[in-house]
Design a protein around this motif. Structure first.
Motif, short mmCIF file in Angstrom:
data_model
loop_
_atom_site.label_atom_id
_atom_site.label_comp_id
_atom_site.label_asym_id
_atom_site.label_seq_id
_atom_site.Cartn_x
_atom_site.Cartn_y
_atom_site.Cartn_z
N ILE A 29 37.43 41.36 74.75
CA ILE A 29 37.20 40.68 75.83
C ILE A 29 35.75 40.10 75.64
CG2 ILE A 29 36.32 41.83 78.23
CD1 ILE A 29 37.44 43.87 77.40
N PRO A 30 36.44 38.68 76.22
CA PRO A 30 35.30 37.61 76.18
C PRO A 30 33.77 37.77 77.11
CG PRO A 30 36.84 36.76 77.26
CD PRO A 30 37.76 37.81 77.23
N SER A 31 32.93 37.32 76.97
CA SER A 31 31.66 37.38 77.61
C SER A 31 31.57 36.41 78.89
CB SER A 31 30.41 37.69 77.07
OG SER A 31 30.30 36.18 76.25
N ASN A 32 32.17 35.99 78.67
CA ASN A 32 32.52 34.78 79.93
C ASN A 32 33.38 34.51 79.61
OD1 ASN A 32 32.24 32.61 77.47
ND2 ASN A 32 31.12 31.33 78.07
N CYS A 33 34.09 33.10 81.05
CA CYS A 33 35.22 33.37 81.21
C CYS A 33 35.91 31.42 80.22
CB CYS A 33 36.14 32.39 82.21
SG CYS A 33 37.41 31.81 83.24
N PRO A 34 37.25 31.91 79.25
CA PRO A 34 37.13 31.13 78.12
C PRO A 34 37.99 29.80 78.83
CG PRO A 34 38.87 32.47 78.06
CD PRO A 34 37.79 33.09 79.51
N PHE A 35 38.68 29.53 80.38
CA PHE A 35 39.24 29.12 80.38
C PHE A 35 38.41 27.51 81.41
CE2 PHE A 35 41.61 32.89 81.25
CZ PHE A 35 42.63 32.44 79.90
N PRO A 70 43.11 40.32 89.26
CA PRO A 70 42.77 41.00 90.05
C PRO A 70 42.32 42.65 89.60
CG PRO A 70 45.10 41.33 90.17
CD PRO A 70 44.89 39.66 89.49
N LEU A 71 42.29 41.73 88.19
CA LEU A 71 41.09 43.28 87.52
C LEU A 71 40.42 42.63 86.41
CD1 LEU A 71 44.69 44.63 85.80
CD2 LEU A 71 43.08 45.47 87.39
N TYR A 72 39.19 41.93 87.12
CA TYR A 72 38.80 40.93 86.22
C TYR A 72 37.50 41.78 86.56
CZ TYR A 72 34.56 37.62 85.61
OH TYR A 72 33.28 36.95 85.33
N LYS A 129 30.61 48.59 80.04
CA LYS A 129 30.51 50.33 78.91
C LYS A 129 30.62 50.57 77.59
CE LYS A 129 33.67 52.20 83.17
NZ LYS A 129 34.44 52.49 83.58
N CYS A 130 31.68 49.51 76.93
CA CYS A 130 31.15 49.60 75.68
C CYS A 130 29.90 49.42 75.19
CB CYS A 130 32.22 48.63 74.93
SG CYS A 130 34.38 49.40 75.27
N LEU A 131 29.80 47.82 75.84
CA LEU A 131 28.34 47.62 74.64
C LEU A 131 27.04 48.60 75.34
CD1 LEU A 131 28.29 44.03 76.30
CD2 LEU A 131 28.24 44.70 73.78
N LEU A 132 27.52 49.37 76.34
CA LEU A 132 26.26 50.23 75.89
C LEU A 132 26.25 51.00 75.34
CD1 LEU A 132 25.65 50.19 80.75
CD2 LEU A 132 23.98 49.56 78.82
N CYS A 173 25.27 54.60 69.80
CA CYS A 173 25.57 54.10 68.00
C CYS A 173 23.61 53.37 67.75
CB CYS A 173 26.55 53.15 67.71
SG CYS A 173 27.77 53.96 69.01
N GLY A 174 22.90 52.31 68.55
CA GLY A 174 22.07 52.29 68.26
C GLY A 174 22.38 50.89 67.60
N GLU A 175 23.40 50.26 67.71
CA GLU A 175 23.53 48.40 67.46
C GLU A 175 23.26 47.77 68.08
OE1 GLU A 175 27.43 47.42 66.30
OE2 GLU A 175 27.47 49.59 65.26
N ASP A 176 22.95 46.45 67.32
CA ASP A 176 22.38 45.61 68.30
C ASP A 176 23.68 44.45 68.80
OD1 ASP A 176 20.51 43.14 69.03
OD2 ASP A 176 20.69 41.93 67.01
N ALA A 177 23.34 44.62 70.02
CA ALA A 177 24.18 43.76 70.83
C ALA A 177 24.42 42.45 71.12
CB ALA A 177 24.43 44.27 72.55
N THR A 178 23.52 41.69 70.39
CA THR A 178 23.53 40.20 70.41
C THR A 178 24.82 39.97 69.39
OG1 THR A 178 21.86 40.26 68.45
CG2 THR A 178 20.85 40.20 70.93
N ARG A 179 25.10 40.27 68.91
CA ARG A 179 26.49 40.61 68.14
C ARG A 179 27.23 39.73 68.85
NH1 ARG A 179 28.51 43.87 63.15
NH2 ARG A 179 27.29 45.39 64.26
N TYR A 180 27.61 40.78 70.44
CA TYR A 180 28.70 40.49 70.93
C TYR A 180 28.43 39.50 72.59
CZ TYR A 180 29.81 44.48 68.28
OH TYR A 180 30.26 45.01 67.03
N CYS A 181 27.54 39.05 71.92
CA CYS A 181 27.14 37.96 73.40
C CYS A 181 27.76 36.96 73.12
CB CYS A 181 25.76 38.20 73.79
SG CYS A 181 25.63 39.97 74.81
#
Length: 95
Positions: A39-45, A67-69, A78-81, A87-95
């Protein structure tokens, strides 16, 4: 009248999918990582088309037409949280 019933059933199906996505809870770190990756963090289009350094036109982000945006972005959140809080992971790798 028949087309009205068809539109209502499509809307009910869409609302049911929205409801299910909102209720979804994340308890698996592998699933959370996978969803954060796909799931991209910003719109890829969104694009700006340039030729020889001059902007020809700009394509606005079209993701909000989906409609499901909101539910998909919420699921990614929710996954990032879960990854950060549980899990104590660093979320910056997914941003």
């Amino acid at each position: 009248m028949n087309s009205f019933n068809k539109d209502c059933s499509n809307n009910n199906l869409l609302n049911q999918i929205r409801y299910q996505l909102d209720r979804l809870e994340i308890h698996n770190p592998n699933l959370a990582k996978l969803l954060c990756k796909i799931i991209p963090s910003n719109c890829p289009f969104e694009r700006t088309v340039k030729v020889l350094g001059r902007t020809l036109f700009h394509i606005p982000p079209l993701c909000k037409i989906n409609p499901l945006y909101e539910q998909i972005v919420g699921l990614r959140y929710k996954c990032l949280l879960y990854l950060v809080d549980e899990c104590g992971e660093d979320a910056t790798r997914y941003c």
